[in-house]
Scaffold this motif. Structure first.
Motif, PDB file in Angstrom:
ATOM      1  N   UNK A 114       0.821  -1.209   0.000  1.00 27.51           N
ATOM      2  CA  UNK A 114       0.000   0.000   0.000  1.00 27.51           C
ATOM      3  C   UNK A 114       0.856   1.260   0.000  1.00 27.51           C
ATOM      4  N   UNK A 115       0.379   2.298  -0.690  1.00 27.09           N
ATOM      5  CA  UNK A 115       1.150   3.535  -0.756  1.00 27.09           C
ATOM      6  C   UNK A 115       0.645   4.586   0.237  1.00 27.09           C
ATOM      7  N   UNK A 116      -0.275   4.175   1.113  1.00 25.41           N
ATOM      8  CA  UNK A 116      -0.801   5.105   2.108  1.00 25.41           C
ATOM      9  C   UNK A 116      -0.624   4.542   3.516  1.00 25.41           C
ATOM     10  N   UNK A 117      -0.333   5.426   4.445  1.00 28.89           N
ATOM     11  CA  UNK A 117      -0.234   5.031   5.852  1.00 28.89           C
ATOM     12  C   UNK A 117      -1.643   4.933   6.432  1.00 28.89           C
ATOM     13  N   UNK A 118      -1.941   3.826   7.068  1.00 28.82           N
ATOM     14  CA  UNK A 118      -3.262   3.623   7.669  1.00 28.82           C
ATOM     15  C   UNK A 118      -3.169   4.010   9.140  1.00 28.82           C
ATOM     16  N   UNK A 119      -3.743   5.129   9.471  1.00 26.11           N
ATOM     17  CA  UNK A 119      -3.674   5.625  10.846  1.00 26.11           C
ATOM     18  C   UNK A 119      -5.056   5.601  11.478  1.00 26.11           C
ATOM     19  N   UNK A 120      -5.150   4.966  12.628  1.00 25.96           N
ATOM     20  CA  UNK A 120      -6.422   4.919  13.351  1.00 25.96           C
ATOM     21  C   UNK A 120      -6.572   6.163  14.207  1.00 25.96           C
ATOM     22  N   UNK A 121      -7.749   6.746  14.199  1.00 27.79           N
ATOM     23  CA  UNK A 121      -8.012   7.876  15.092  1.00 27.79           C
ATOM     24  C   UNK A 121      -8.156   7.339  16.517  1.00 27.79           C
ATOM     25  N   UNK A 122      -8.129   8.223  17.499  1.00 27.23           N
ATOM     26  CA  UNK A 122      -8.298   7.800  18.895  1.00 27.23           C
ATOM     27  C   UNK A 122      -9.652   7.117  19.079  1.00 27.23           C
ATOM     28  N   UNK A 123     -10.647   7.638  18.395  1.00 27.24           N
ATOM     29  CA  UNK A 123     -11.989   7.063  18.510  1.00 27.24           C
ATOM     30  C   UNK A 123     -12.033   5.656  17.922  1.00 27.24           C
ATOM     31  N   UNK A 124     -11.404   5.477  16.740  1.00 26.27           N
ATOM     32  CA  UNK A 124     -11.392   4.163  16.095  1.00 26.27           C
ATOM     33  C   UNK A 124     -10.634   3.145  16.933  1.00 26.27           C
ATOM     34  N   UNK A 125      -9.488   3.571  17.492  1.00 28.89           N
ATOM     35  CA  UNK A 125      -8.705   2.657  18.316  1.00 28.89           C
ATOM     36  C   UNK A 125      -9.458   2.315  19.603  1.00 28.89           C
TER      37      UNK A 125
END
Length: 277
Positions: free
Chosen positions: A124-135
């Motif tokens: 993948x060419x994008x960083x997958x970052x979870x928000x605080x809410x998602x985590x």
């Protein structure tokens, strides 16, 4: 149960690997071809996968995460069994398509698992970052799962805040009555949705459907299943987009495996030629 996540802004896969493996008793990896104990090959996979990301100062390349059980009186073997199930459940939600490496530690009778997770999905060419809410949702869901599945552990509400989401709202009889009222359409939707989420190949989907009495049919642009002589359109079930996206995902995985196999064959061919010379 504690679930922690720490990000790293450099490609320190090798350093983290050494730290996690300092006194390991068990390790495994997901979405990799290398033996997790083969440091050179495993790190090479993580490094190659990170090369798909654009170089950007201050952006994450990997995550170091930790899952641990609360203090209990269970045997280490039982704790290991529970924790491995929880970690697999966690990775399925948190990093299903990422490279991941897990190491079990049993320091001083305190069992926990360290994780190394790539910031991007496979190629993948994008960083997958979870928000605080998602985590936070992932933490709550895993804690709920632990409370429901493992009564041998003390019930925890560390991630539930004011409301305990694991509290049973109905008695066993009420739950039974509710299940009995579930329509056949709801049952079909539930079965198909669960199948699509677990599917690892198109063959898996076809075999599972056949073995459970389902038959896929196509009429024009409409796709559906036949179950007990009744037709159910995927669009009507609300599963048409999930089905289409799953097939595309599986096709990409298949293409990726073909490319990787070709690369391995090319490397093997090059080595044989080199030896022949």
């Amino acid at each position: 149960m504690i679930i922690k996540s720490m990000s790293r802004k450099s490609k320190s896969f090798s350093q983290l690997y050494d730290y996690l493996m300092r006194d390991e008793s068990f390790c495994f990896s997901k979405n990799t071809y290398s033996n997790p104990r083969n440091k050179k090959d495993l790190i090479h996979e993580f490094m190659n996968n990170s090369d798909f990301l654009k170089t950007s100062r201050g952006r994450n390349y990997l995550y170091h995460e930790l899952l641990s059980l609360e203090q209990n009186n269970l045997s280490l073997e039982k704790q290991k069994e529970i924790l491995l199930d929880l970690v697999n459940k966690y990775l399925e939600t948190r990093a299903k398509n990422h490279l991941s490496f897990a190491v079990l530690h049993t320091d001083k009778n305190h069992i926990h698992i360290h994780l190394m997770i790539s910031a991007n999905e496979i190629e993948g060419d994008k960083r997958i970052r979870l928000s605080k809410k998602e985590f936070s949702i992932i933490q709550k869901d895993l804690e709920n799962y632990k409370n429901q599945m493992y009564k041998c552990l003390n019930k925890s509400s560390y991630y539930q805040k004011a409301k305990d989401l694991t509290k049973e709202k109905n008695s066993e009889q009420e739950l039974k009555n509710r299940r009995n009222k579930t329509s056949k359409k709801d049952e079909v939707k539930r079965d198909l949705e669960e199948l699509l989420k677990k599917a690892t190949s198109k063959t898996y989907i076809n075999n599972h459907l056949k073995n459970n009495g389902y038959e896929i049919y196509t009429r024009g642009e409409n796709i559906g299943v036949i179950y007990e002589n009744k037709k159910y359109r995927l669009k009507t079930l609300g599963l048409d987009k999930l089905y289409t996206s799953k097939l595309k995902e599986l096709e990409k995985i298949k293409d990726r495996e073909i490319r990787r196999e070709k690369q391995k064959q090319d490397k093997s061919y090059s080595k044989e030629n080199a030896r022949a010379r």
